[in-house]
Design a protein around this motif. Structure first.
Motif, short mmCIF file in Angstrom:
data_model
loop_
_atom_site.label_atom_id
_atom_site.label_comp_id
_atom_site.label_asym_id
_atom_site.label_seq_id
_atom_site.Cartn_x
_atom_site.Cartn_y
_atom_site.Cartn_z
N TYR A 17 0.81 -1.21 0.00
CA TYR A 17 0.00 0.00 0.00
C TYR A 17 0.85 1.26 0.00
CZ TYR A 17 0.02 0.49 5.22
OH TYR A 17 0.34 0.65 6.55
N ASP A 69 -19.12 -0.74 -4.29
CA ASP A 69 -17.68 -0.98 -4.37
C ASP A 69 -17.19 -2.01 -3.36
OD1 ASP A 69 -17.36 0.73 -6.48
OD2 ASP A 69 -16.88 2.45 -5.24
N THR A 70 -17.45 -1.76 -2.09
CA THR A 70 -16.97 -2.66 -1.05
C THR A 70 -17.66 -4.02 -1.12
OG1 THR A 70 -16.58 -0.74 0.35
CG2 THR A 70 -16.56 -2.88 1.42
N SER A 145 -12.94 -2.44 -8.54
CA SER A 145 -13.29 -3.24 -7.36
C SER A 145 -12.75 -4.67 -7.49
CB SER A 145 -14.80 -3.27 -7.16
OG SER A 145 -15.30 -1.98 -6.89
N GLN A 148 -9.08 -4.61 -6.73
CA GLN A 148 -8.90 -4.44 -5.28
C GLN A 148 -9.08 -5.76 -4.55
OE1 GLN A 148 -11.01 -1.16 -3.40
NE2 GLN A 148 -10.92 0.02 -5.30
N SER A 153 -4.29 -3.39 -7.12
CA SER A 153 -4.72 -2.02 -7.44
C SER A 153 -3.72 -1.27 -8.32
CB SER A 153 -4.95 -1.23 -6.15
OG SER A 153 -6.00 -1.79 -5.41
N VAL A 274 -8.01 7.07 1.65
CA VAL A 274 -8.68 6.15 0.72
C VAL A 274 -7.70 5.11 0.20
CG1 VAL A 274 -9.86 5.97 -1.50
CG2 VAL A 274 -10.41 7.86 0.05
N THR A 278 -8.13 1.23 1.39
CA THR A 278 -8.43 0.33 0.27
C THR A 278 -7.43 -0.82 0.21
OG1 THR A 278 -9.45 2.08 -1.04
CG2 THR A 278 -8.62 0.17 -2.24
N SER A 279 -6.16 -0.50 0.45
CA SER A 279 -5.11 -1.51 0.38
C SER A 279 -5.16 -2.50 1.54
CB SER A 279 -3.74 -0.84 0.33
OG SER A 279 -3.61 -0.05 -0.84
N GLN A 358 -14.32 1.22 7.29
CA GLN A 358 -13.95 -0.15 6.95
C GLN A 358 -14.35 -1.12 8.05
OE1 GLN A 358 -12.58 -0.62 3.69
NE2 GLN A 358 -13.35 1.46 3.81
#
Length: 443
Positions: A17, A69-70, A145, A148, A153, A274, A278-279, A358
């Motif tokens: 990340y 997305d998630t 997505s 990810q 990514s 973000v 995300t990572s 998260q």
């Protein structure tokens, strides 16, 4: 000492990340520089028109994303053999929704413009329509997505940076030739088109095929049922982050432009949380399955990291805000300094909010996510109604800061999430950092 807050994450995950953040930083820095050039070129009034259009469409885009997305990431991790069904269903849901939203957002603007007409300001119908079209291309972010979910990514970041470079060159040409605002708006459409095309290309190059995707009615119902609270939450987030610009339009485009010049600098850092969350989200999900204590420790470390990044930024910029505004905008937006010195502190709570979101997703607390963002949106709207007529952009800055604080620490008032709220408070007041410093001194 430098990476103490990252101790709960393994080195390999951190390197991943960190590298992704580095690429994102390049892209965001390039975007920031070009946007500053655009602001200086357009001046407060035209830049205010552009900022108003972008803010209005941003709320529409939050609806168009459908909060998927998630969930796409989670569904693919849980059912990798259903990848084509999950991605295909998600894409069609977004395409249909975003197509319907284009005439809706234009209609909303025309209705509001009719209610509060200002003879000195030109209608922005074409500008808003084109920006809505640019947002339509974000439907293809379902591919983002997928990457990810595979912790890949970097491929998406490369596409994003390519798109940014191409559109940055286009915008600089527009500025150099002295072309009107509409050409800058076309650059946003070009950016959306390049990004969507690039995502499809890299997906295909990985040996996968978008034409293998299929739509499943039951999957669509399940996804929408799960994501509905997140759709509303995303809209609420957009409202309390963007409603100030929309409400400032009643004061005039110049007021919007001056405030937006401060807001853009303040929010330039928001890509960092973000990128990080995300990572690490897949790692958090895995830790939750295998080791609950490790999961909680990782969350605490993540909050510490958010504060250690955002706090120095807020302190530095708040002290030198007026000088920064004057130097960057060459005196065209003087008056934005006090707004920036207040607005920059919102970032501390945005960073913490991004991390705690998260946790809410991992635990399935989507209703709580909706309630806290709803609270932030309501507080922001009410404070803007009170403060904007009196203090214009300065009032909008105060309203945003208070809304961000209330939204982030709403978790303290819910029994299920109180422990996370306390963890964030400890991080905010550097409790864990001081403990570690004292421990090192004692040893």
């Amino acid at each position: 000492m430098k990476f103490t807050a990252l101790k709960g994450f393994d080195q390999e995950a951190f390197n991943k990340y960190l590298k992704n953040t580095g690429w994102l930083m390049f892209g965001k820095l390039l975007s920031l520089i070009v946007n500053l050039l655009i602001a200086r070129y357009l001046g407060p009034i035209l830049f205010g028109d552009l900022s108003f259009g972008l803010s209005l469409v941003a709320i529409m885009a939050a609806v168009g994303a459908l909060g998927l997305d998630t969930f796409i990431i989670r569904e693919i991790i849980q059912e990798p053999n259903k990848r084509d069904e999950i991605l295909g269903t998600s894409l069609w849901l977004r395409l249909i929704t975003n197509a319907l939203l284009i005439p809706i957002v234009i209609g909303i603007y025309l209705f509001s413009h009719h209610l509060t007409p200002n003879p000195s300001e030109q209608p922005l119908t074409l500008l808003i329509g084109l920006l809505a079209l640019a947002s339509f291309f974000k439907s293809f972010n379902v591919i983002d997505s997928y990457f990810q979910s595979q912790v890949q990514s970097k491929y998406v970041v490369h596409v994003q940076n390519t798109s940014l470079i191409v559109t940055a060159i286009f915008k600089i040409i527009v500025i150099s030739l002295g072309l009107p605002l509409i050409y800058i708006v076309l650059a946003y459409v070009l950016d959306g088109l390049i990004l969507a095309s690039g995502l499809i290309i890299i997906y295909q190059k990985r040996g996968l095929h978008i034409f293998d995707w299929n739509f499943d009615k039951q999957r669509a119902k399940d996804l929408l049922k799960k994501s509905t609270p997140l759709i509303l939450a995303a809209v609420m987030v957009s409202i309390y982050m963007k409603i100030d610009v929309i409400m400032l339009k009643s004061v005039g485009s110049k007021a919007v432009g001056i405030y937006s010049s401060a807001q853009n600098l303040s929010e330039a850092w928001y890509f960092i949380p973000v990128a990080i969350v995300t990572s690490v989200f897949p790692a958090l999900l895995n830790a939750r399955k295998t080791d609950l204590n490790r999961y909680l420790k990782r969350l605490g470390n993540l909050y510490d990291l958010m504060v250690l990044i955002s706090l120095p930024i807020a302190i530095f910029i708040s002290f030198f805000a007026s000088d920064i505004i004057h130097i960057i905008y060459k005196g065209k937006f003087d008056g934005a300094g006090p707004m920036l010195s207040i607005h920059i502190w919102s970032g501390v709570f945005v960073f913490l909010g991004a991390a705690s979101s998260q946790y809410l997703i991992a635990e399935g607390y989507t209703r709580i996510a909706f309630y806290r963002t709803g609270l932030g949106a309501i507080i922001n709207i009410l404070l803007n109604l009170w403060l904007i007529p009196k203090y214009a952009g300065l009032g909008a800055s105060v309203a945003t800061l208070i809304a961000c604080i209330a939204s982030t620490f709403f978790l303290l008032f819910v029994s299920k999430t109180r422990n996370q709220g306390i963890l964030m408070l400890k991080s905010l007041f550097l409790v864990n950092l001081f403990k570690k410093i004292l421990k090192i001194e004692q040893s």
